[in-house]
Motif scaffolding. Structure first.
Motif, short mmCIF file in Angstrom:
data_model
loop_
_atom_site.label_atom_id
_atom_site.label_comp_id
_atom_site.label_asym_id
_atom_site.label_seq_id
_atom_site.Cartn_x
_atom_site.Cartn_y
_atom_site.Cartn_z
N PRO A 1 0.79 -1.23 0.00
CA PRO A 1 0.00 0.00 0.00
C PRO A 1 0.82 1.28 0.00
CG PRO A 1 0.03 -0.94 2.20
CD PRO A 1 0.78 -1.90 1.31
N THR A 2 2.12 1.18 0.26
CA THR A 2 2.91 2.41 0.38
C THR A 2 3.93 2.58 -0.74
OG1 THR A 2 4.64 1.34 1.65
CG2 THR A 2 2.79 2.23 2.91
N LEU B 1 1.13 5.37 4.68
CA LEU B 1 -0.13 4.93 4.06
C LEU B 1 -0.86 6.10 3.43
CD1 LEU B 1 -2.22 2.59 6.39
CD2 LEU B 1 -1.51 2.14 4.06
N PHE C 1 -1.16 6.70 -2.75
CA PHE C 1 -2.33 5.91 -3.12
C PHE C 1 -1.89 4.95 -4.21
CE2 PHE C 1 -5.97 5.20 -6.02
CZ PHE C 1 -6.69 4.38 -5.17
N LYS C 2 -1.99 3.66 -3.91
CA LYS C 2 -1.58 2.65 -4.88
C LYS C 2 -2.84 1.94 -5.36
CE LYS C 2 2.73 3.38 -4.47
NZ LYS C 2 3.51 3.86 -5.58
N SER D 1 -4.34 -0.16 0.25
CA SER D 1 -4.31 1.28 0.04
C SER D 1 -5.73 1.82 -0.14
CB SER D 1 -3.43 1.59 -1.18
OG SER D 1 -3.25 2.95 -1.34
#
Ligand code: SF4
Ligand code: SF4
Lengths: 179, 317
Positions: free
Chosen positions: A71-72, B88, B92-93, B99
């Motif tokens: 996510p990062t 986090l 934004f992935k 995410s």
């Protein structure tokens, strides 16, 4: 751009674990953890059995689910030959990449971040082989650039039969096992 | 035979994955519960039930904020590199369900806060007359209230689905890798939410309606479970192995006893009797439904970590 890969000749590997020790020493891998390991796989029906011994690690996949799930952006594909790396300062230790890797190649370092084999990127940028490849006493491991048709790894893959681990998972592993 | 022996024994990885303990199932349960409550509250708002001062839609956002905050705290506890958590929210992935989840959770808060504002609790209103004024003004803006109801349902749905997509996106773990997992979690979130709102509800008509709705959600859950099992056993070897975890493996007893029997069938029977006025409404059924929902999350999270592409889940090879 280069595409680094490893070719391992399973007909030469004796499972001595020198690669495991070399990695631990070179990369200061904490006690109780391994970035690479030996697998002994026996297939067949007694008495006709076939055994393969091979050295395993992160496959630096071309289609790496660990990178997609992060996510990062800590897990990323490096510009250095497509090596899959973790930026420790971006890692929150959520462990999603660990769950995403079908090879269980990652683990959480005691300091809290996800880590794994780096193909010894710090050595590779200096033109050296990864520590495991340089150490192997049977010379069963080869490291090089698949984009270069004249590299040793390219030639081996052109001339020998090989397999990769769990191709059905669609990760396109970049470690090739000669059989 | 196909025997695989490896010399690796990394903590949390071998002999099978154990990266996620109680924190993640608790977070997924609370996330699903809040998702279900937002959908129910949005539905109440859109169907004009805000005219009834006893409507649970005014209390749901308060409980929702507490529950989602506890869930996020559990998630935070699970992180191994806690001080870096801010990463986090500077990224934004789009390929990463985690995410998406982090950002969805951020949007949930303003919706819940606006939900509280449309009718603030009396004690607070008396103390802060300006807030009471604002609350009355907001409540009288019909378009705004409707929009809030719709947003509540949409984001509730997204949150409920995301809690499962988070797991089902991991194709490396066959027991999670079902395209139906999100429907199961959504149905389970809705049934747990209907149960909780039933528990806290003050309006008898609303409680009656929720018990009926809950029965619908429970039946949906049961059907989805059966379809998921069929999906697994008619799939590849690794998925058949994954199904064996709840059909003839380590999670079989706990799954059928606690999730299906105690969490679905028994409360369904109790609620069928109560909605048909054979017995009075009790708190037993909703409590069982919520326990079943929580245990479901535990089993799914643990079973997924057991299942593997190259190793047999029972022998470790
Ligand atoms: S082997 Fe695992 S950790 Fe390595 S690149 Fe592939 S998926 Fe990622
Ligand atoms: S543990 Fe770190 S590297 Fe792995 S997915 Fe989470 S943030 Fe990314």
């Amino acid at each position: 751009m280069a595409r680094y890969a490893m070719v391992i000749d399973t007909t030469k590997c004796v499972g001595c674990m020198d690669c495991v020790v070399a990695c631990k020493t070179e990369n200061n891998v904490p006690e109780g953890f391994n970035r690479d390991w030996i697998a002994y796989e026996t297939i067949g029906k007694f008495p006709i059995l076939h055994m393969e011994i091979r050295s395993e690690r992160c496959n630096h996949c071309d289609n790496p689910p660990c990178v997609y799930t992060c996510p990062t952006g800590a897990s990323h594909i490096s510009e250095i030959g497509g090596i899959v790396l973790v930026d420790y300062d971006k890692c929150i230790g959520c462990k999603a990449c660990i769950a995403a890797c079908p090879y269980d190649a990652r683990f959480i370092h005691p300091d809290g971040y996800a880590t794994k084999c780096t193909f010894c990127e710090h050595r590779v940028v200096e033109g050296l082989d990864p520590a495991c490849v340089a150490t192997c006493p049977t010379h069963c491991m080869y490291f090089g650039d698949l984009e270069d048709p004249n590299s040793e790894v390219s030639k081996l893959l052109q001339s020998r039969k090989y397999h990769v681990l769990q191709p059905e998972t669609g990760t396109k592993p970049q470690i090739f096992y000669l059989i | 035979m196909n025997e695989l022996v490896i010399t690796r024994h990394n903590e949390m990885i071998d002999p099978h994955l154990s990266i996620w303990g109680w924190e993640i199932p608790v977070y997924l349960f609370l996330g699903g519960l809040v998702a279900g409550m937002m959908i129910i509250s949005g539905y109440f708002i859109l169907t004009g039930r805000t005219k009834n001062t006893l409507c649970s839609c005014f209390r749901i956002p308060v409980i929702g904020i507490v529950a989602i905050s506890l869930g996020m705290f559990a998630l935070f506890l699970d992180l191994e590199h806690k001080l870096y958590v801010w990463n986090l929210y500077i990224n934004f992935k789009w390929q990463s369900p985690m995410s998406w989840g982090a950002w969805i959770l951020i949007f949930i808060y303003p919706i819940l806060i606006l939900g509280i504002l449309i009718r603030i609790p009396d004690e607070i209103g008396q103390r802060f007359p300006k807030l009471l004024d604002l609350s009355n003004k907001l409540r009288n803006k019909q378009q705004f209230v409707k929009l809030l109801g719709a947003l509540s349902m949409i984001f509730g749905g997204l949150l409920g689905a995301y809690t499962a997509v988070l797991l089902s996106a991991f194709s490396a773990r066959p027991a999670w890798n079902s395209p139906m997992l999100w429907t199961l979690f959504l149905a389970s979130g809705l049934s747990s939410a209907a149960a909780l709102v039933h528990l806290i509800g003050k309006d008898p008509a609303e409680r009656h309606m929720l018990a009926k709705a809950d029965n619908g959600f429970l039946i949906a859950e049961l059907i989805i479970i059966i379809l998921m099992i069929i999906g697994f056993v008619s799939s590849s070897k690794v998925h058949i192995d994954a199904a064996r975890l709840i059909l003839s493996g380590p999670f079989t007893a706990v799954f059928w006893v606690f999730v299906v029997f105690i969490g679905i069938i028994i409360p369904f029977i109790i609620q069928i009797l109560s909605v048909n006025n054979k017995i009075p409404h009790t708190n037993v059924a909703p409590i069982l439904v919520m326990i079943g929902g929580l245990i479901l999350r535990f089993i799914v999270v643990y079973a997924g970590q057991y299942s593997h592409w190259s190793r047999n889940v029972f022998t470790g090879y």
